[in-house]
Design an enzyme around this catalytic site. Structure first.
Site, PDB file in Angstrom:
ATOM      1  CD  GLU A  55      -2.430   1.888   0.437  1.00  0.00           C
ATOM      2  OE1 GLU A  55      -2.352   3.106   0.218  1.00  0.00           O
ATOM      3  OE2 GLU A  55      -3.155   1.108  -0.219  1.00  0.00           O
ATOM      4  CD  GLN A  56      -0.244   5.476  -3.805  1.00  0.00           C
ATOM      5  OE1 GLN A  56       0.737   5.662  -4.519  1.00  0.00           O
ATOM      6  NE2 GLN A  56      -1.452   5.888  -4.125  1.00  0.00           N
ATOM      7  CE1 TYR A  70     -23.824   6.445   4.181  1.00  0.00           C
ATOM      8  CE2 TYR A  70     -25.085   6.898   2.206  1.00  0.00           C
ATOM      9  CZ  TYR A  70     -23.894   6.572   2.812  1.00  0.00           C
ATOM     10  OH  TYR A  70     -22.768   6.384   2.038  1.00  0.00           O
TER      11      TYR A  70
END
Length: 396
Positions: free
Chosen positions: A34-35, A215
């Protein structure tokens, strides 16, 4: 190749984490790159419909997820822009589980990421690793990172989002097209929101050229707001770009005062352009494939982006487990099972904005009458009743 291939997943978002979790459940190890330096809360709220909730249950994380998620009692609640008149509403509290075996939830993206992260070993997630390219190798793909390191592996799963490095390496898809729409998003403290926005309901205000959805999320502590408007010359596609409350208010000038009160409490809204990408005919090349937004970015009008990434992960894991010694064959099977469904969702999501944004007049009146007679929960059973195991068990 051994029976347990080395699997690299690019991207530690919902799709990448779900892929690692389902692969682990199938007996296959993987490594996530993950960068980002940390997994953050960028993205705000999302809807977890029955097709995704069922898969979270299979992973054993649904109970943990529901500690912070909000179970919707009302959904598809369409309100007229000018006065808030309800055009139609669906009783989800009783219908969802009866029809599809699960409820529908809303949640902050960070809460879903958190439970998925806990479903994979901590040492398999490598943060701060930015991939800059996919390198050709004899027999095995290799990933090049910005620090110069090259990692060879047996399988590459590109779950690296709409600006996917893997997608760019695999395809020559045309540049995204201008859609004419942009989106705003914000989180509002529940105590600052008007009463209609604090209910356990997904509400869609629709009117000329615009619509707005809200919501509750985060155990009801926050209200998620996302609005859609003409883009003008705005073309920035980024989760970190921002707008001002005044800009968002200007888009909804003349709308119901309760909606304007909600917008006024929105702080600093995010803003991004909706760019149009055509469905891909292929996701895979040999032992390299795509997943989630990297494979099938879609407009958010059916709230299925996260759900489809989770479905991808479940089917991909089953295919790789069945053909672990031949990943290329497994990935061809995976894309054959998933592309027809995700393409259909891309297409119906694309067409929804026109319906929601009709100007007042005969076409709008016909639409409102049709909404009053519709049962969207039942009509969209092809979305909510999907079973990845059944799909993956179809004859080859």
């Amino acid at each position: 190749m051994s029976q347990s291939p080395e699997i690299a997943i690019l991207g530690g978002g919902i799709g990448g984490l779900a892929a690692a979790a389902f692969l682990r459940r199938a007996g296959l190890a993987s490594t996530i790159y993950e960068q980002a330096a940390e997994l953050t809360d960028v993205g705000a709220g999302l809807v977890v419909a029955p097709n995704a909730a069922w898969l979270l249950r299979r992973l054993g994380v649904l109970d943990a997820f529901t500690r912070r998620a909000v179970r919707l009692e009302v959904g598809w609640e369409f309100r007229r822009w000018q006065d808030g008149r309800i055009l139609s509403a669906e009783n989800l509290a009783t219908s969802c589980e009866r029809l599809y075996g699960e409820q529908t939830y809303t949640a902050h993206r960070a809460d879903l990421l958190d439970v998925l992260r806990k479903a994979v070993p901590e040492d398999t997630v490598h943060l701060g690793r930015r991939c800059t390219g996919l390198l050709p190798r004899e027999g095995r793909p290799a990933l090049r990172f910005d620090d110069g390191e090259v990692v060879e592996t047996d399988v590459v799963i590109g779950a690296d989002g709409i600006h996917s490095v893997v997608r760019h390496a695999l395809t020559e898809s045309p540049a995204p097209a201008y859609s004419g729409l942009c989106a705003f998003r914000a989180l509002v403290p529940a105590q600052d929101a008007p009463p209609p926005a604090r209910r356990n309901a997904q509400t869609l205000w629709i009117g000329p050229d615009h619509h707005l959805v809200h919501y509750p999320v985060s155990a009801g502590e926050l209200v998620n707001l996302v609005a859609f408007a003409p883009a003008g010359d705005y073309a920035v596609e980024s989760w970190t770009a921002t707008a001002t409350v005044e800009e968002l208010l200007a888009e909804f000038r003349g709308w119901d005062p309760r909606l304007l009160d909600l917008i006024r409490a929105a702080g600093t809204p995010g803003r991004w352009a909706l760019l149009d990408r055509s469905p891909l005919r292929r996701w895979s090349h040999g032992p390299v494939t795509l997943l989630g937004d990297a494979a099938h970015p879609m407009f958010p009008f059916f709230t299925q982006g996260a759900a489809q990434a989770i479905e991808d992960a479940a089917v991909l894991a089953r295919c790789l487990a069945a053909d672990a010694a031949d990943p290329a064959t497994a990935l061809r099977r995976y894309e054959a099972l998933r592309i027809p469904r995700t393409t259909r969702l891309q297409e119906v999501s694309h067409g929804r904005s026109h319906l929601n944004h009709l100007p007042d007049g005969p076409a709008q009146q016909a639409r409102d009458a049709a909404f009053a007679d519709a049962d969207p929960l039942l009509a969209n059973g092809w979305i909510y009743g999907y079973d990845p195991d059944t799909a993956a068990a179809l004859p080859r």
